[in-house]
Design a protein around this motif. Structure first.
Motif, PDB file in Angstrom:
ATOM      1  N   ASP A  46       0.847  -1.196   0.000  1.00  0.00           N
ATOM      2  CA  ASP A  46       0.000   0.000   0.000  1.00  0.00           C
ATOM      3  C   ASP A  46       0.882   1.245   0.000  1.00  0.00           C
ATOM      4  N   GLY A  47       0.494   2.212  -0.826  1.00  0.00           N
ATOM      5  CA  GLY A  47       1.251   3.461  -0.859  1.00  0.00           C
ATOM      6  C   GLY A  47       2.590   3.349  -1.564  1.00  0.00           C
ATOM      7  N   MET A  48       2.757   2.321  -2.362  1.00  0.00           N
ATOM      8  CA  MET A  48       4.022   2.119  -3.064  1.00  0.00           C
ATOM      9  C   MET A  48       4.297   3.293  -4.003  1.00  0.00           C
ATOM     10  N   ASP A  49       5.549   3.735  -4.033  1.00  0.00           N
ATOM     11  CA  ASP A  49       5.964   4.830  -4.902  1.00  0.00           C
ATOM     12  C   ASP A  49       5.608   4.498  -6.355  1.00  0.00           C
ATOM     13  N   ALA A  50       4.934   5.423  -7.020  1.00  0.00           N
ATOM     14  CA  ALA A  50       4.438   5.167  -8.384  1.00  0.00           C
ATOM     15  C   ALA A  50       5.585   4.891  -9.350  1.00  0.00           C
ATOM     16  N   GLU A  51       6.719   5.572  -9.178  1.00  0.00           N
ATOM     17  CA  GLU A  51       7.847   5.359 -10.089  1.00  0.00           C
ATOM     18  C   GLU A  51       8.496   3.992  -9.868  1.00  0.00           C
ATOM     19  N   ILE A  52       8.503   3.531  -8.607  1.00  0.00           N
ATOM     20  CA  ILE A  52       9.010   2.188  -8.316  1.00  0.00           C
ATOM     21  C   ILE A  52       8.106   1.143  -8.965  1.00  0.00           C
ATOM     22  N   GLU A  53       6.797   1.344  -8.839  1.00  0.00           N
ATOM     23  CA  GLU A  53       5.839   0.398  -9.419  1.00  0.00           C
ATOM     24  C   GLU A  53       5.956   0.368 -10.945  1.00  0.00           C
ATOM     25  N   ALA A  54       6.105   1.545 -11.557  1.00  0.00           N
ATOM     26  CA  ALA A  54       6.252   1.615 -13.018  1.00  0.00           C
ATOM     27  C   ALA A  54       7.537   0.914 -13.478  1.00  0.00           C
ATOM     28  N   SER A  55       8.615   1.092 -12.708  1.00  0.00           N
ATOM     29  CA  SER A  55       9.882   0.439 -13.028  1.00  0.00           C
ATOM     30  C   SER A  55       9.737  -1.082 -12.965  1.00  0.00           C
ATOM     31  N   TRP A  56       9.009  -1.559 -11.962  1.00  0.00           N
ATOM     32  CA  TRP A  56       8.763  -2.998 -11.801  1.00  0.00           C
ATOM     33  C   TRP A  56       7.982  -3.539 -12.999  1.00  0.00           C
ATOM     34  N   GLU A  57       6.941  -2.816 -13.415  1.00  0.00           N
ATOM     35  CA  GLU A  57       6.153  -3.223 -14.591  1.00  0.00           C
ATOM     36  C   GLU A  57       7.022  -3.263 -15.846  1.00  0.00           C
ATOM     37  N   GLN A  58       7.904  -2.279 -15.969  1.00  0.00           N
ATOM     38  CA  GLN A  58       8.811  -2.245 -17.120  1.00  0.00           C
ATOM     39  C   GLN A  58       9.749  -3.451 -17.096  1.00  0.00           C
ATOM     40  N   GLY A  59      10.223  -3.792 -15.903  1.00  0.00           N
ATOM     41  CA  GLY A  59      11.096  -4.960 -15.760  1.00  0.00           C
ATOM     42  C   GLY A  59      10.409  -6.232 -16.222  1.00  0.00           C
ATOM     43  N   LYS A  60       9.134  -6.378 -15.878  1.00  0.00           N
ATOM     44  CA  LYS A  60       8.368  -7.555 -16.326  1.00  0.00           C
ATOM     45  C   LYS A  60       8.317  -7.599 -17.854  1.00  0.00           C
ATOM     46  N   ALA A  61       8.053  -6.431 -18.465  1.00  0.00           N
ATOM     47  CA  ALA A  61       7.965  -6.360 -19.932  1.00  0.00           C
ATOM     48  C   ALA A  61       9.302  -6.737 -20.577  1.00  0.00           C
TER      49      ALA A  61
END
Length: 494
Positions: free
Chosen positions: A275-290
């Motif tokens: 909860d409350g995870m930094d949006a840029e960290i979350e976006a970076s994680w999604e990019q890593g998956k891609a």
């Protein structure tokens, strides 16, 4: 000629071997960078003569047609936690002021045998206790990075902050680090470099100043995956002097690097999405998956149900082991001695430790002594060890469904020095993604994944099965090739 300080381990090793430049030229270039960067406070002691001496030996061997080692001609920074014969070793603590070991740590011996040279001893959080390099007796290490939004001095991460700053600022092509609960991976993420924590026992702990003996593990910090693979190959190996050393052959990780992940499964732990995870960290994680999908991997959801207990368990186990390990610093045999006039033995112990240990070290020793005390041992320490077993079991069950795990390295990008120093709990939360792999003794790395909107590096973490450093580095290489991270800090310090 190319600016030699822009070259990494592989490029220096290969260039020296081919005769494109001499090892001495490399050492001189890095020595000059180190001398011009005192504003960063990355080094406690500089040893330009050691770098030149090792370079001279490599150049002589090449001239004589002798085979060169895997680190031949590469000058490195040595975290001041590794004992170096004839060179001061302090663990960044006043209590070890002036201590000059008469012996060499196994890891540093292995590196010198492979042809590396030493540029100096790198600053760190005192006794490796910290996440921002603000607890050193020798002053804060300052990150070479600056936010686009502010001129505030940033934390280089910890405890290996001197190592991360030195590599990122081109003061060294590589450096040793140690990782107890993230102290290689977190600083690597903060400064846009790569850091590998190998399986517990892969690198000898002999001659490394102890923090938490069941967690401490040495590893390489360098510009990229290949350089880390080369350096880890030189550092690792069985050591009969370390009872926890793995009696296993050291693979040729560099030769087996392969970014093709076809047939591999990458696990995404749902408990790391907080909860409350930094949006840029979350976006970076999604990019890593891609990126990993693009490399041929299948992405699967996994569960690590005891993750929420990892940080509390770590901050019981690590201080408990620290309180035991640090009992040896008593002012009797070496280092600082504070002997008030007319004082007895107990008074000397108390005065020496009061003057020699910093606040964070005292805090952890007090916590550790408390949880090991007769009335609380079972309630805290025994329970924490049971949780540790459950965390290791979580990983074992997860690895039945996947080959490696992808997660953020840190919950945020680098923060300004002083931002968290008054709030130890906030500081400890920096380790939230790194600690579980440490408790389980698993190999893990951080690889640069991009920049935030304010221009600061972010890292992605790969965690693997025990002994599978190759799988971890291969997945890291797949990210590295797609991220194509080439950013470096502006040279404001010289």
């Amino acid at each position: 000629m190319t600016d030699l300080t822009e070259l990494g381990v592989a490029a220096i090793r290969d260039g020296v071997a081919k005769g494109d430049f001499t090892a001495r030229e490399v050492a001189e270039a890095f020595n000059a960078n180190v001398a011009a960067a005192s504003a960063l406070n990355a080094f406690i002691v500089t040893t330009p003569e050691k770098a030149l001496e090792a370079a001279g030996a490599v150049d002589a061997d090449r001239a004589a047609g002798k085979a060169l080692g895997s680190m031949a001609g590469v000058p490195i920074g040595m975290k001041d936690l590794f004992a170096t014969q004839g060179v001061q070793t302090t663990a960044a603590s006043h209590i070890l002021g002036g201590f000059v070991p008469p012996y060499e740590s196994t890891v540093s011996s292995n590196l010198w045998a492979a042809g590396a040279g030493m540029l100096g001893k790198l600053n760190l959080d005192q006794f490796a206790m910290g996440s921002s390099n603000e607890t050193s007796y020798f002053g804060n290490v300052i990150s070479p990075w600056r936010s686009r939004d502010s001129n505030a001095e940033l934390a280089p991460g910890g405890s290996s902050g001197g190592s991360s700053t030195a590599v990122s600022a081109r003061l060294a092509p590589a450096a040793t680090g140690t990782d107890t609960g993230g102290s290689i991976r977190q600083p690597a993420a903060f400064t846009g470099i790569t850091g590998v924590k190998p399986t517990y026992g892969r690198c000898s702990r002999w001659g490394v100043v102890a923090f938490a003996s069941s967690l401490d593990q040495a590893g390489p910090m360098a510009r990229d995956i290949r350089d880390c693979a080369i350096m880890l190959g030189a550092m690792a190996g069985f050591d009969p002097k370390d009872s926890t050393s793995l009696d296993m052959p050291v693979p040729d990780w560099e030769a087996a690097l392969n970014a093709d992940l076809k047939g591999k499964k990458v696990g995404i732990p749902r408990e790391y999405r907080m909860d409350g995870m930094d949006a840029e960290i979350e976006a970076s994680w999604e990019q890593g998956k891609a990126w990993l999908r693009d490399a041929g991997a299948e992405i699967v959801d996994i569960s690590l149900p005891h993750t929420k207990y990892a940080l509390p368990a770590y901050y019981i186990i690590a201080p408990a082991e620290a309180s035991s390990n640090l009992a040896r610093y008593d002012g009797v045999r070496y280092g600082l001695r504070d002997l008030p006039e007319g004082a007895g033995l107990q008074d000397m112990y108390a005065a020496t430790r009061a003057a020699g240990f910093g606040d964070e070290v005292k805090r952890r020793v007090l916590i550790g002594t408390y949880v090991l005390s007769a009335g609380f041992y079972d309630a805290y320490y025994t329970q924490a060890q049971k949780v540790r077993t459950l965390i290791a079991r979580d990983f074992a069950e997860a690895f039945e469904q996947c080959d490696v795990i992808l997660a953020p390295t840190t919950p945020s990008a680098a923060f300004p020095l002083g931002d968290k120093s008054d709030d130890p709990l906030s500081m400890y939360l920096n380790d939230v993604f790194a600690v579980p792999a440490s408790l389980a003794g698993l190999p893990a790395l951080s690889v640069p994944a991009g920049l935030t909107q304010s221009g600061l590096p972010l890292g992605l973490q790969i965690i693997g099965k025990a002994f599978d450093e190759q799988g971890v580095m291969n997945a890291g290489l797949a990210i590295e090739q797609r991220a194509n991270f080439s950013a470096k800090p502006d040279r404001w310090w010289a």
